[in-house]
Motif scaffolding. Sequence first.
Motif, PDB file in Angstrom:
ATOM      1  N   LEU A  74       7.856 -16.290 -46.901  1.00 30.69           N
ATOM      2  CA  LEU A  74       7.243 -17.196 -45.902  1.00 30.69           C
ATOM      3  C   LEU A  74       8.284 -18.163 -45.406  1.00 30.69           C
ATOM      4  CD1 LEU A  74       4.348 -18.240 -44.559  1.00 30.69           C
ATOM      5  CD2 LEU A  74       4.251 -19.940 -46.566  1.00 30.69           C
ATOM      6  N   LYS A  75       8.402 -18.302 -44.000  1.00 28.80           N
ATOM      7  CA  LYS A  75       9.441 -19.159 -43.574  1.00 28.80           C
ATOM      8  C   LYS A  75       8.707 -20.651 -42.575  1.00 28.80           C
ATOM      9  CE  LYS A  75      13.284 -16.095 -43.359  1.00 28.80           C
ATOM     10  NZ  LYS A  75      12.469 -14.901 -44.234  1.00 28.80           N
ATOM     11  N   ALA A  76       9.220 -21.629 -42.502  1.00 31.51           N
ATOM     12  CA  ALA A  76       8.965 -22.951 -41.670  1.00 31.51           C
ATOM     13  C   ALA A  76       9.708 -22.254 -40.402  1.00 31.51           C
ATOM     14  CB  ALA A  76       8.931 -24.023 -42.129  1.00 31.51           C
ATOM     15  N   VAL A  77       9.036 -22.451 -39.154  1.00 33.10           N
ATOM     16  CA  VAL A  77      10.266 -22.180 -37.939  1.00 33.10           C
ATOM     17  C   VAL A  77       9.691 -23.144 -36.850  1.00 33.10           C
ATOM     18  CG1 VAL A  77      10.103 -19.884 -38.332  1.00 33.10           C
ATOM     19  CG2 VAL A  77       8.315 -20.802 -37.009  1.00 33.10           C
ATOM     20  N   PHE A  78      10.624 -23.597 -36.198  1.00 32.67           N
ATOM     21  CA  PHE A  78      10.448 -24.734 -34.976  1.00 32.67           C
ATOM     22  C   PHE A  78      11.114 -24.235 -33.678  1.00 32.67           C
ATOM     23  CE2 PHE A  78      14.025 -26.723 -36.764  1.00 32.67           C
ATOM     24  CZ  PHE A  78      14.482 -27.425 -35.774  1.00 32.67           C
ATOM     25  N   LYS A  79      11.090 -24.663 -32.820  1.00 37.77           N
ATOM     26  CA  LYS A  79      11.720 -24.512 -31.654  1.00 37.77           C
ATOM     27  C   LYS A  79      11.582 -25.664 -30.501  1.00 37.77           C
ATOM     28  CE  LYS A  79      12.702 -20.749 -29.065  1.00 37.77           C
ATOM     29  NZ  LYS A  79      12.857 -19.678 -28.129  1.00 37.77           N
ATOM     30  N   TYR A 101       7.353 -26.307 -30.215  1.00 36.85           N
ATOM     31  CA  TYR A 101       6.353 -25.433 -31.301  1.00 36.85           C
ATOM     32  C   TYR A 101       6.973 -25.562 -32.705  1.00 36.85           C
ATOM     33  CZ  TYR A 101       8.778 -20.865 -30.926  1.00 36.85           C
ATOM     34  OH  TYR A 101       9.684 -20.085 -30.943  1.00 36.85           O
ATOM     35  N   VAL A 102       6.097 -25.557 -33.719  1.00 36.13           N
ATOM     36  CA  VAL A 102       6.276 -25.637 -35.170  1.00 36.13           C
ATOM     37  C   VAL A 102       5.303 -24.824 -35.746  1.00 36.13           C
ATOM     38  CG1 VAL A 102       4.986 -27.532 -35.729  1.00 36.13           C
ATOM     39  CG2 VAL A 102       6.931 -26.669 -37.146  1.00 36.13           C
ATOM     40  N   GLY A 103       5.733 -24.149 -36.733  1.00 35.63           N
ATOM     41  CA  GLY A 103       4.828 -22.986 -37.454  1.00 35.63           C
ATOM     42  C   GLY A 103       5.365 -22.315 -38.558  1.00 35.63           C
ATOM     43  N   VAL A 104       4.536 -21.384 -38.991  1.00 40.04           N
ATOM     44  CA  VAL A 104       5.184 -20.431 -40.035  1.00 40.04           C
ATOM     45  C   VAL A 104       5.227 -18.932 -39.798  1.00 40.04           C
ATOM     46  CG1 VAL A 104       4.108 -22.092 -41.876  1.00 40.04           C
ATOM     47  CG2 VAL A 104       2.726 -20.384 -40.885  1.00 40.04           C
ATOM     48  N   LEU A 112       2.521 -17.799 -36.845  1.00 39.77           N
ATOM     49  CA  LEU A 112       1.677 -18.704 -36.436  1.00 39.77           C
ATOM     50  C   LEU A 112       2.064 -20.155 -36.187  1.00 39.77           C
ATOM     51  CD1 LEU A 112      -1.494 -18.984 -35.834  1.00 39.77           C
ATOM     52  CD2 LEU A 112      -1.911 -19.888 -38.162  1.00 39.77           C
ATOM     53  N   THR A 113       2.239 -20.389 -34.757  1.00 42.12           N
ATOM     54  CA  THR A 113       2.706 -21.618 -34.081  1.00 42.12           C
ATOM     55  C   THR A 113       1.828 -22.426 -33.472  1.00 42.12           C
ATOM     56  OG1 THR A 113       3.648 -20.410 -32.320  1.00 42.12           O
ATOM     57  CG2 THR A 113       5.215 -20.730 -34.183  1.00 42.12           C
ATOM     58  N   ALA A 114       2.034 -23.686 -33.366  1.00 43.40           N
ATOM     59  CA  ALA A 114       1.328 -24.462 -32.307  1.00 43.40           C
ATOM     60  C   ALA A 114       2.428 -25.609 -31.608  1.00 43.40           C
ATOM     61  CB  ALA A 114       0.435 -25.527 -33.174  1.00 43.40           C
ATOM     62  N   GLY A 115       1.866 -25.685 -30.278  1.00 44.95           N
ATOM     63  CA  GLY A 115       2.360 -26.667 -29.583  1.00 44.95           C
ATOM     64  C   GLY A 115       2.655 -25.997 -27.861  1.00 44.95           C
ATOM     65  N   ASN A 116       3.777 -26.333 -27.265  1.00 38.16           N
ATOM     66  CA  ASN A 116       3.650 -26.021 -25.966  1.00 38.16           C
ATOM     67  C   ASN A 116       4.421 -24.597 -25.810  1.00 38.16           C
ATOM     68  OD1 ASN A 116       3.410 -26.717 -23.017  1.00 38.16           O
ATOM     69  ND2 ASN A 116       5.601 -27.230 -22.991  1.00 38.16           N
ATOM     70  N   GLN A 117       3.864 -23.471 -25.590  1.00 38.36           N
ATOM     71  CA  GLN A 117       4.407 -22.133 -25.662  1.00 38.36           C
ATOM     72  C   GLN A 117       4.212 -21.337 -24.543  1.00 38.36           C
ATOM     73  OE1 GLN A 117       3.747 -21.292 -29.874  1.00 38.36           O
ATOM     74  NE2 GLN A 117       1.969 -22.315 -29.541  1.00 38.36           N
TER      75      GLN A 117
END
Length: 365
Positions: A74-79, A101-104, A112-117
């Motif tokens: 499992l990784k935390a990811v963001f952009k 966005y940020v997510g896992v 799975l990410t949440a934000g402006n995508q």
Amino acid sequence: MKLKTSMLAVSAVVAAIAADSANAQSSVNIYGLLDTGVMYVSNVGGNKLFKIDPGAQAPNLWGITGREDLGGGLKAVFKLEGQIDLNSGAAINGLFGHQAYVGVSDSKYGTLTAGNQIDFMFDSLIADRWGPAFPFVNAMSLRQGGFVGLDNRRGFMNGSFDFDRSLGAPIANSIKYQSPVFSGLSFGAQYAFGGVAGSFSTNSGQSYGVNYHIGNVSLNGAYTYIKSYDSKNFPTAPESNIRNFGFGTSWVLGNTELGALYTNTANTVNGAQIGVYEADVTYTFSPFLHAHLEYQYMKGNGVLNNAHANQETLTVLYSLSKRTSIYSALALQQASGMNAQILMTPGASSGGRQTAFDLGLIHSF
């Protein structure tokens, strides 16, 4: 003594951060894409135009990406990604208005990410379908025409700028899932919350994509539906619910990549609709020299006065290095029932024909 103590404290903090980063296998990367050139347009409101034109081959972007290993795959990811006007240096749509966005992410279960995508009309039908050819396609080959009445909220571009979202438009306030690849098959879903009290679906959006790769063949499909999503920016404009879907394919044959695409865009409120039929070919002359030729036919329905247009675009790109390339692009549009307008040109023609030529330099970092 105080200075020595402070320096020791700072050193301890830095060491702790470095140790945490090493243990968690974190990474943060800064990247960017800068493109500028000189453009000639044969007819903008009846006049010829020469201009500095940043972003014709690709948008000018800069961003930060990162990930942290949380263990067990499992990784935390963001952009955080912004788009800039290279001529003025100003940010377009805010500092990180292109994506944020940020997510896992998990190699077995997906991301799975949440934000402006950005939605799947771009992810599946453009980025995934074109695959190896993607860096060599000029943005002028994407959608534009004077289809007045499609979406009145976007009247500053005759209502039809990038109408099928193939340029890559983000959806704010969205949750997005992208699956891993299962024997060549991957899929994704995205939902944007409208945030209107008492009306769950108002200003909401949804998007879905599916991709299948078998050998050198790619099959792709996507659907996006947005309900009056720009009402905050255009509060006095009439409601415009825009539905897009499309399906396409590409096939790599040695040095050649062949592609085909169909998209359909409709305003479900006023009944306006545009269908686009596209065929393209990319040829690799050498690892340094690539050419992309594309033809598209755009057809509006009766609500749009049956306006239609043919467009041909040729792009030649030569790589000076892994990061820097020069390119030239020629686009011609012949329209009937409306004024011609090629994407990335500064305005519509005074009649049914417009030609644009661009010569530029693109650099990535």
